[in-house]
Design a protein around this motif. Structure first.
Motif, PDB file in Angstrom:
ATOM      1  N   ASN A  76      38.322  38.236  54.079  1.00 48.99           N
ATOM      2  CA  ASN A  76      38.938  36.945  54.371  1.00 48.99           C
ATOM      3  C   ASN A  76      38.293  35.766  53.658  1.00 48.99           C
ATOM      4  O   ASN A  76      38.700  34.626  53.878  1.00 48.99           O
ATOM      5  CB  ASN A  76      38.933  36.703  55.877  1.00 48.99           C
ATOM      6  CG  ASN A  76      39.782  37.714  56.613  1.00 48.99           C
ATOM      7  OD1 ASN A  76      40.782  38.185  56.097  1.00 48.99           O
ATOM      8  ND2 ASN A  76      39.370  38.076  57.813  1.00 48.99           N
ATOM      9  N   GLU A  77      37.299  36.011  52.817  1.00 51.76           N
ATOM     10  CA  GLU A  77      36.650  34.917  52.086  1.00 51.76           C
ATOM     11  C   GLU A  77      36.977  35.023  50.604  1.00 51.76           C
ATOM     12  O   GLU A  77      37.324  36.091  50.105  1.00 51.76           O
ATOM     13  CB  GLU A  77      35.134  34.970  52.294  1.00 51.76           C
ATOM     14  CG  GLU A  77      34.704  34.647  53.713  1.00 51.76           C
ATOM     15  CD  GLU A  77      33.205  34.711  53.905  1.00 51.76           C
ATOM     16  OE1 GLU A  77      32.461  34.953  52.927  1.00 51.76           O
ATOM     17  OE2 GLU A  77      32.766  34.547  55.049  1.00 51.76           O
ATOM     18  N   LEU A 115      39.458  33.915  48.837  1.00 54.41           N
ATOM     19  CA  LEU A 115      40.834  34.352  48.588  1.00 54.41           C
ATOM     20  C   LEU A 115      41.401  33.577  47.402  1.00 54.41           C
ATOM     21  O   LEU A 115      41.346  32.352  47.372  1.00 54.41           O
ATOM     22  CB  LEU A 115      41.702  34.113  49.823  1.00 54.41           C
ATOM     23  CG  LEU A 115      41.237  34.803  51.105  1.00 54.41           C
ATOM     24  CD1 LEU A 115      42.139  34.416  52.255  1.00 54.41           C
ATOM     25  CD2 LEU A 115      41.194  36.304  50.923  1.00 54.41           C
ATOM     26  N   ARG A 168      41.316  45.029  48.627  1.00 52.19           N
ATOM     27  CA  ARG A 168      42.030  43.876  49.186  1.00 52.19           C
ATOM     28  C   ARG A 168      43.227  43.583  48.283  1.00 52.19           C
ATOM     29  O   ARG A 168      43.095  43.461  47.067  1.00 52.19           O
ATOM     30  CB  ARG A 168      41.132  42.649  49.263  1.00 52.19           C
ATOM     31  CG  ARG A 168      41.889  41.428  49.816  1.00 52.19           C
ATOM     32  CD  ARG A 168      41.008  40.226  49.984  1.00 52.19           C
ATOM     33  NE  ARG A 168      40.516  39.795  48.680  1.00 52.19           N
ATOM     34  CZ  ARG A 168      39.470  38.976  48.530  1.00 52.19           C
ATOM     35  NH1 ARG A 168      38.804  38.549  49.580  1.00 52.19           N
ATOM     36  NH2 ARG A 168      39.092  38.611  47.329  1.00 52.19           N
ATOM     37  N   ILE A 220      47.243  39.222  53.598  1.00 50.78           N
ATOM     38  CA  ILE A 220      46.017  39.897  53.181  1.00 50.78           C
ATOM     39  C   ILE A 220      46.108  41.331  53.690  1.00 50.78           C
ATOM     40  O   ILE A 220      46.207  41.563  54.896  1.00 50.78           O
ATOM     41  CB  ILE A 220      44.760  39.228  53.774  1.00 50.78           C
ATOM     42  CG1 ILE A 220      44.708  37.749  53.433  1.00 50.78           C
ATOM     43  CG2 ILE A 220      43.496  39.947  53.305  1.00 50.78           C
ATOM     44  CD1 ILE A 220      43.642  36.972  54.208  1.00 50.78           C
ATOM     45  N   LEU A 252      45.678  42.484  57.535  1.00 47.51           N
ATOM     46  CA  LEU A 252      44.669  41.607  58.135  1.00 47.51           C
ATOM     47  C   LEU A 252      45.231  40.247  58.497  1.00 47.51           C
ATOM     48  O   LEU A 252      44.786  39.611  59.463  1.00 47.51           O
ATOM     49  CB  LEU A 252      43.489  41.441  57.175  1.00 47.51           C
ATOM     50  CG  LEU A 252      42.735  42.723  56.837  1.00 47.51           C
ATOM     51  CD1 LEU A 252      41.682  42.457  55.780  1.00 47.51           C
ATOM     52  CD2 LEU A 252      42.128  43.338  58.079  1.00 47.51           C
ATOM     53  N   ASP A 253      46.209  39.777  57.712  1.00 51.06           N
ATOM     54  CA  ASP A 253      46.824  38.487  57.987  1.00 51.06           C
ATOM     55  C   ASP A 253      48.181  38.451  57.314  1.00 51.06           C
ATOM     56  O   ASP A 253      48.363  39.023  56.233  1.00 51.06           O
ATOM     57  CB  ASP A 253      45.944  37.343  57.467  1.00 51.06           C
ATOM     58  CG  ASP A 253      46.392  35.979  57.981  1.00 51.06           C
ATOM     59  OD1 ASP A 253      46.893  35.908  59.122  1.00 51.06           O
ATOM     60  OD2 ASP A 253      46.248  34.991  57.244  1.00 51.06           O
ATOM     61  N   THR A 268      50.238  40.694  61.560  1.00 53.80           N
ATOM     62  CA  THR A 268      48.778  40.637  61.557  1.00 53.80           C
ATOM     63  C   THR A 268      48.188  41.640  62.544  1.00 53.80           C
ATOM     64  O   THR A 268      48.588  41.682  63.705  1.00 53.80           O
ATOM     65  CB  THR A 268      48.304  39.214  61.894  1.00 53.80           C
ATOM     66  OG1 THR A 268      48.779  38.325  60.883  1.00 53.80           O
ATOM     67  CG2 THR A 268      46.795  39.125  61.982  1.00 53.80           C
ATOM     68  N   SER A 317      33.583  40.548  52.674  1.00 57.14           N
ATOM     69  CA  SER A 317      34.579  39.931  53.539  1.00 57.14           C
ATOM     70  C   SER A 317      35.959  40.027  52.892  1.00 57.14           C
ATOM     71  O   SER A 317      36.122  39.673  51.722  1.00 57.14           O
ATOM     72  CB  SER A 317      34.251  38.462  53.796  1.00 57.14           C
ATOM     73  OG  SER A 317      35.315  37.855  54.514  1.00 57.14           O
TER      74      SER A 317
END
Length: 114
Positions: free
Chosen positions: A7-8, A10, A32, A93, A55-56, A72, A5
């Motif tokens: 998004n996890e 971070l 990442r 991200i 991603l963000d 994003t 992931s």
């Protein structure tokens, strides 16, 4: 098969941009990049084509002196040896896809030199 992931787990660093290779395949490396607002990666080049997927967050992505605002979900591609830089306007991200032939240590050196 591998599942990761972006998004996890971070871990933004207040003092520097952070990078982590999340997936390495037979043809690419998926990295990442976490940038806190105001952090940047100075102008650099990649020896092979790259894909940058925000991603963000929000970044200014400079390409040969021209700034491209990315938000994003935006994706940008670059050919090999094109000078570019990144500036985070918000905590961001970034998913960076590089060639399997490229070295993740090169990306870490760019961060260290920024």
């Amino acid at each position: 098969m591998k599942i990761e992931s972006f998004n996890e787990n971070l871990e933004f660093n207040e003092n520097r941009v952070t990078t982590k290779v999340l997936i390495e395949t037979s043809f690419s490396k998926e990295i990442r990049i976490l940038l806190k607002e105001g952090q940047m990666m100075k102008e650099h080049k990649a020896p092979f084509p790259i894909i940058v997927h925000l991603l963000d967050g929000q970044i200014d992505f400079g390409v040969v002196g021209v700034t491209h605002p990315l938000k994003t979900g935006d994706v940008i591609t670059l050919d090999a040896n094109v000078p570019h830089d990144l500036m985070a306007l918000k905590d961001s991200i970034v998913r960076l896809t590089i060639s399997k032939l490229d070295r993740s240590e090169r990306v870490e050196k760019v961060v260290a030199d920024s």
